[in-house]
Design a protein around this motif. Structure first.
Motif, mmCIF file in Angstrom:
data_model
loop_
_atom_site.group_PDB
_atom_site.id
_atom_site.type_symbol
_atom_site.label_atom_id
_atom_site.label_comp_id
_atom_site.label_asym_id
_atom_site.label_seq_id
_atom_site.Cartn_x
_atom_site.Cartn_y
_atom_site.Cartn_z
ATOM 1 N N ARG A 192 0.855 -1.189 0.000
ATOM 2 C CA ARG A 192 0.000 0.000 0.000
ATOM 3 C C ARG A 192 0.893 1.242 0.000
ATOM 4 O O ARG A 192 1.875 1.331 0.737
ATOM 5 C CB ARG A 192 -0.886 0.013 1.248
ATOM 6 C CG ARG A 192 -1.754 1.258 1.413
ATOM 7 C CD ARG A 192 -3.041 1.113 0.679
ATOM 8 N NE ARG A 192 -3.839 2.330 0.755
ATOM 9 C CZ ARG A 192 -5.156 2.346 0.602
ATOM 10 N NH1 ARG A 192 -5.812 1.230 0.365
ATOM 11 N NH2 ARG A 192 -5.822 3.473 0.659
ATOM 12 N N GLN A 193 0.542 2.237 -0.831
ATOM 13 C CA GLN A 193 1.289 3.494 -0.851
ATOM 14 C C GLN A 193 1.057 4.260 0.454
ATOM 15 O O GLN A 193 -0.091 4.486 0.844
ATOM 16 C CB GLN A 193 0.834 4.356 -2.039
ATOM 17 C CG GLN A 193 1.221 3.809 -3.401
ATOM 18 C CD GLN A 193 2.718 3.919 -3.651
ATOM 19 O OE1 GLN A 193 3.376 4.857 -3.203
ATOM 20 N NE2 GLN A 193 3.265 2.945 -4.382
ATOM 21 N N ILE A 194 2.136 4.640 1.112
ATOM 22 C CA ILE A 194 2.011 5.355 2.381
ATOM 23 C C ILE A 194 1.251 6.667 2.193
ATOM 24 O O ILE A 194 0.406 7.037 3.017
ATOM 25 C CB ILE A 194 3.406 5.619 2.990
ATOM 26 C CG1 ILE A 194 3.995 4.311 3.500
ATOM 27 C CG2 ILE A 194 3.336 6.643 4.112
ATOM 28 C CD1 ILE A 194 5.367 4.435 4.101
ATOM 29 N N VAL B 84 14.458 -6.164 11.241
ATOM 30 C CA VAL B 84 13.582 -7.345 11.082
ATOM 31 C C VAL B 84 12.323 -7.043 10.275
ATOM 32 O O VAL B 84 11.525 -7.944 10.017
ATOM 33 C CB VAL B 84 13.176 -7.926 12.457
ATOM 34 C CG1 VAL B 84 14.397 -8.384 13.218
ATOM 35 C CG2 VAL B 84 12.374 -6.913 13.256
ATOM 36 N N GLY B 85 12.131 -5.772 9.896
ATOM 37 C CA GLY B 85 10.940 -5.424 9.140
ATOM 38 C C GLY B 85 9.755 -5.112 10.038
ATOM 39 O O GLY B 85 9.815 -5.263 11.261
ATOM 40 N N LEU B 86 8.673 -4.687 9.425
ATOM 41 C CA LEU B 86 7.448 -4.378 10.165
ATOM 42 C C LEU B 86 6.574 -5.631 10.156
ATOM 43 O O LEU B 86 5.865 -5.910 9.191
ATOM 44 C CB LEU B 86 6.706 -3.202 9.511
ATOM 45 C CG LEU B 86 5.465 -2.710 10.251
ATOM 46 C CD1 LEU B 86 5.846 -2.085 11.588
ATOM 47 C CD2 LEU B 86 4.708 -1.701 9.403
ATOM 48 N N ARG C 32 2.364 5.522 15.000
ATOM 49 C CA ARG C 32 3.814 5.571 15.238
ATOM 50 C C ARG C 32 4.543 4.697 14.220
ATOM 51 O O ARG C 32 5.618 5.059 13.738
ATOM 52 C CB ARG C 32 4.141 5.124 16.660
ATOM 53 C CG ARG C 32 3.601 6.058 17.733
ATOM 54 C CD ARG C 32 4.059 5.633 19.124
ATOM 55 N NE ARG C 32 5.468 5.954 19.337
ATOM 56 C CZ ARG C 32 6.433 5.066 19.474
ATOM 57 N NH1 ARG C 32 6.171 3.774 19.403
ATOM 58 N NH2 ARG C 32 7.685 5.449 19.682
ATOM 59 N N ARG C 33 3.989 3.530 13.895
ATOM 60 C CA ARG C 33 4.604 2.670 12.897
ATOM 61 C C ARG C 33 4.637 3.370 11.536
ATOM 62 O O ARG C 33 5.632 3.326 10.817
ATOM 63 C CB ARG C 33 3.819 1.359 12.782
ATOM 64 C CG ARG C 33 4.127 0.359 13.893
ATOM 65 C CD ARG C 33 3.092 -0.732 13.964
ATOM 66 N NE ARG C 33 1.975 -0.354 14.823
ATOM 67 C CZ ARG C 33 0.817 -0.995 14.858
ATOM 68 N NH1 ARG C 33 0.607 -2.022 14.065
ATOM 69 N NH2 ARG C 33 -0.136 -0.614 15.683
ATOM 70 N N LEU C 34 3.526 4.046 11.201
ATOM 71 C CA LEU C 34 3.462 4.755 9.922
ATOM 72 C C LEU C 34 4.498 5.881 9.880
ATOM 73 O O LEU C 34 5.200 6.070 8.872
ATOM 74 C CB LEU C 34 2.053 5.312 9.721
ATOM 75 C CG LEU C 34 1.749 5.949 8.369
ATOM 76 C CD1 LEU C 34 1.783 4.902 7.267
ATOM 77 C CD2 LEU C 34 0.387 6.634 8.395
ATOM 78 N N GLU C 35 4.613 6.638 10.976
ATOM 79 C CA GLU C 35 5.567 7.734 11.030
ATOM 80 C C GLU C 35 7.007 7.224 10.957
ATOM 81 O O GLU C 35 7.873 7.854 10.335
ATOM 82 C CB GLU C 35 5.351 8.557 12.307
ATOM 83 C CG GLU C 35 4.116 9.442 12.276
ATOM 84 C CD GLU C 35 4.174 10.428 11.125
ATOM 85 O OE1 GLU C 35 5.178 11.169 11.020
ATOM 86 O OE2 GLU C 35 3.236 10.442 10.301
ATOM 87 N N ALA C 36 7.255 6.088 11.606
ATOM 88 C CA ALA C 36 8.616 5.522 11.550
ATOM 89 C C ALA C 36 8.985 5.151 10.120
ATOM 90 O O ALA C 36 10.118 5.400 9.665
ATOM 91 C CB ALA C 36 8.699 4.300 12.467
ATOM 92 N N LEU C 37 8.045 4.560 9.386
ATOM 93 C CA LEU C 37 8.309 4.195 7.992
ATOM 94 C C LEU C 37 8.530 5.432 7.126
ATOM 95 O O LEU C 37 9.379 5.430 6.241
ATOM 96 C CB LEU C 37 7.130 3.374 7.451
ATOM 97 C CG LEU C 37 7.012 1.947 8.007
ATOM 98 C CD1 LEU C 37 5.667 1.348 7.668
ATOM 99 C CD2 LEU C 37 8.136 1.077 7.461
ATOM 100 N N ARG D 160 8.131 4.059 0.946
ATOM 101 C CA ARG D 160 6.986 4.566 0.179
ATOM 102 C C ARG D 160 5.778 3.650 0.252
ATOM 103 O O ARG D 160 4.660 4.087 -0.016
ATOM 104 C CB ARG D 160 7.384 4.773 -1.282
ATOM 105 C CG ARG D 160 8.432 5.862 -1.481
ATOM 106 C CD ARG D 160 8.684 6.119 -2.944
ATOM 107 N NE ARG D 160 9.633 7.207 -3.136
ATOM 108 C CZ ARG D 160 10.009 7.644 -4.335
ATOM 109 N NH1 ARG D 160 9.511 7.085 -5.433
ATOM 110 N NH2 ARG D 160 10.878 8.631 -4.429
ATOM 111 N N THR D 161 6.005 2.377 0.575
ATOM 112 C CA THR D 161 4.901 1.421 0.654
ATOM 113 C C THR D 161 5.001 0.637 1.959
ATOM 114 O O THR D 161 6.053 0.617 2.620
ATOM 115 C CB THR D 161 4.915 0.434 -0.522
ATOM 116 O OG1 THR D 161 6.123 -0.328 -0.474
ATOM 117 C CG2 THR D 161 4.806 1.160 -1.854
ATOM 118 N N LEU D 162 3.921 -0.016 2.320
ATOM 119 C CA LEU D 162 3.895 -0.864 3.506
ATOM 120 C C LEU D 162 2.743 -1.848 3.385
ATOM 121 O O LEU D 162 1.845 -1.673 2.551
ATOM 122 C CB LEU D 162 3.734 -0.033 4.788
ATOM 123 C CG LEU D 162 2.336 0.496 5.133
ATOM 124 C CD1 LEU D 162 2.305 0.972 6.567
ATOM 125 C CD2 LEU D 162 1.905 1.593 4.197
#
Length: 325
Positions: free
Chosen positions: A11-13, A39-41, A58-63, A69-71
């Motif tokens: 998914r595009q952040i 280790v990745g998300l 917080r996870r989104l902000e860290a990425l 760009r994606t997650l």
């Protein structure tokens, strides 16, 4: 609320909507960013089908800070329209009608459930994905405790502070109002307490009153007739307060409307109305009316009569002034 959901890969952040009700400061993200790099998300953030962020800011902000760009995301269906709109707000003024206390408590319960689900998935990711460094949960981000933290986060999301106790109490009162195993007088009492809360009354006293009524109704020995009458009396008093406040609000609204932009009917309309009312007092039996009218009915009648007398006096004075001019 449905518990259906699915994983969406890549998914595009930038396509994820983050509303203003998320906290402004994500805190120290260094440990989380380091864990994600190593280790990745392991636990995706949670979004609605429309791409509105629910959990995992917080996870989104860290990425974002890592330049990703994606997650992977967990798409949670079954979100109420009201909650989805609330989460998506980008402007404080977008919500034209503020939430009532009872509406806030209902949405709090929905967000709390989602936060608990997210915490449970993060806990599972920790158990099966291996522990992250610096106390992190393998890139999961927030603490995986599924209980109190979820309540706090849900309350802060809606009110900006930890008002979870007040919201929990409000929801408990509503559950009592819908509990078919309780007597009608107890359910009615709880419903009237909710109306008072929506009108601005404090939650804690209402919660204690309803709790006492429930304890009385569910005690091992059946409540005496005197105790049942007491619950019914409390319910009636609460209903009377609600009705009086509603009448007062309507009166204030009418007065405010009259001050804002008075729109007068025509003299012809006045003449026709009083022509139709002529002789109306002979149409009713006084004794029958006295027995049938409730307190709020009588209060309304006296108010209208007083307004009519005031208008009569003003008209009489205006007519006299016009005649002598």
């Amino acid at each position: 609320m449905s518990d259906k959901g699915h994983i969406e890969l890549e998914r595009q952040i930038d396509s994820i909507t983050v509303g203003v009700r998320h906290r402004k400061d994500p805190g120290d993200l260094n440990a989380l960013m380091k864990s994600i790099e190593e280790v990745g998300l392991l636990q995706p953030v949670t979004i609605t089908p429309d791409g509105v962020l629910i959990c995992g800011w917080r996870r989104l902000e860290a990425l974002r800070r890592l330049g990703r760009r994606t997650l992977n995301v967990w798409v949670r269906s079954g979100i109420s329209d009201q909650l989805s709109h609330l989460l998506a707000q980008q402007d404080e003024n977008e919500q034209r009608k503020p939430l009532s206390p009872v509406e806030t408590a209902r949405l709090y319960a929905e967000i709390k459930m989602l936060e608990q689900e997210d915490a449970q998935r993060r806990m599972a990711a920790t158990q099966f994905g291996g522990g992250g460094r610096d106390g992190g949960a393998s890139g999961s981000g927030d603490s995986p405790e599924p209980g109190g933290d979820a309540r706090t986060r849900a309350a802060q999301r809606l009110t900006g502070r930890d008002a979870s106790q007040r919201l929990e109490q409000t929801n408990w009162i509503e559950s009592v109002s819908k509990d078919e195993t309780l007597g009608e007088s107890v359910r009615e009492f709880a419903a009237n307490m909710l109306t008072e809360i929506d009108g601005g009354a404090p939650v804690s006293p209402a919660y204690k009153r309803v709790k006492a009524a429930v304890e009385l109704a569910t005690q091992p020995t059946p409540p005496s007739q005197e105790e049942q009458d007491e619950v019914a009396r409390l319910a009636a008093e609460a209903l009377k307060r609600v009705q009086e406040e509603e009448n007062a609000q309507r009166l204030r609204a009418l007065r405010s409307k009259a001050k804002r932009a008075p729109k007068h009917h025509s003299p012809r309309s006045f003449v026709l109305m009083w022509s139709e009312l002529e002789g109306w007092t002979t149409l009713y039996d006084v004794a029958e009316l006295a027995a049938a009218l409730k307190d709020d009915d009588w209060a309304r009648f006296e108010r209208v009569v007083a307004e009519t007398i005031e208008l009569r006096d003003q008209l009489r004075e205006a007519r006299s002034a016009a005649a002598s001019a």
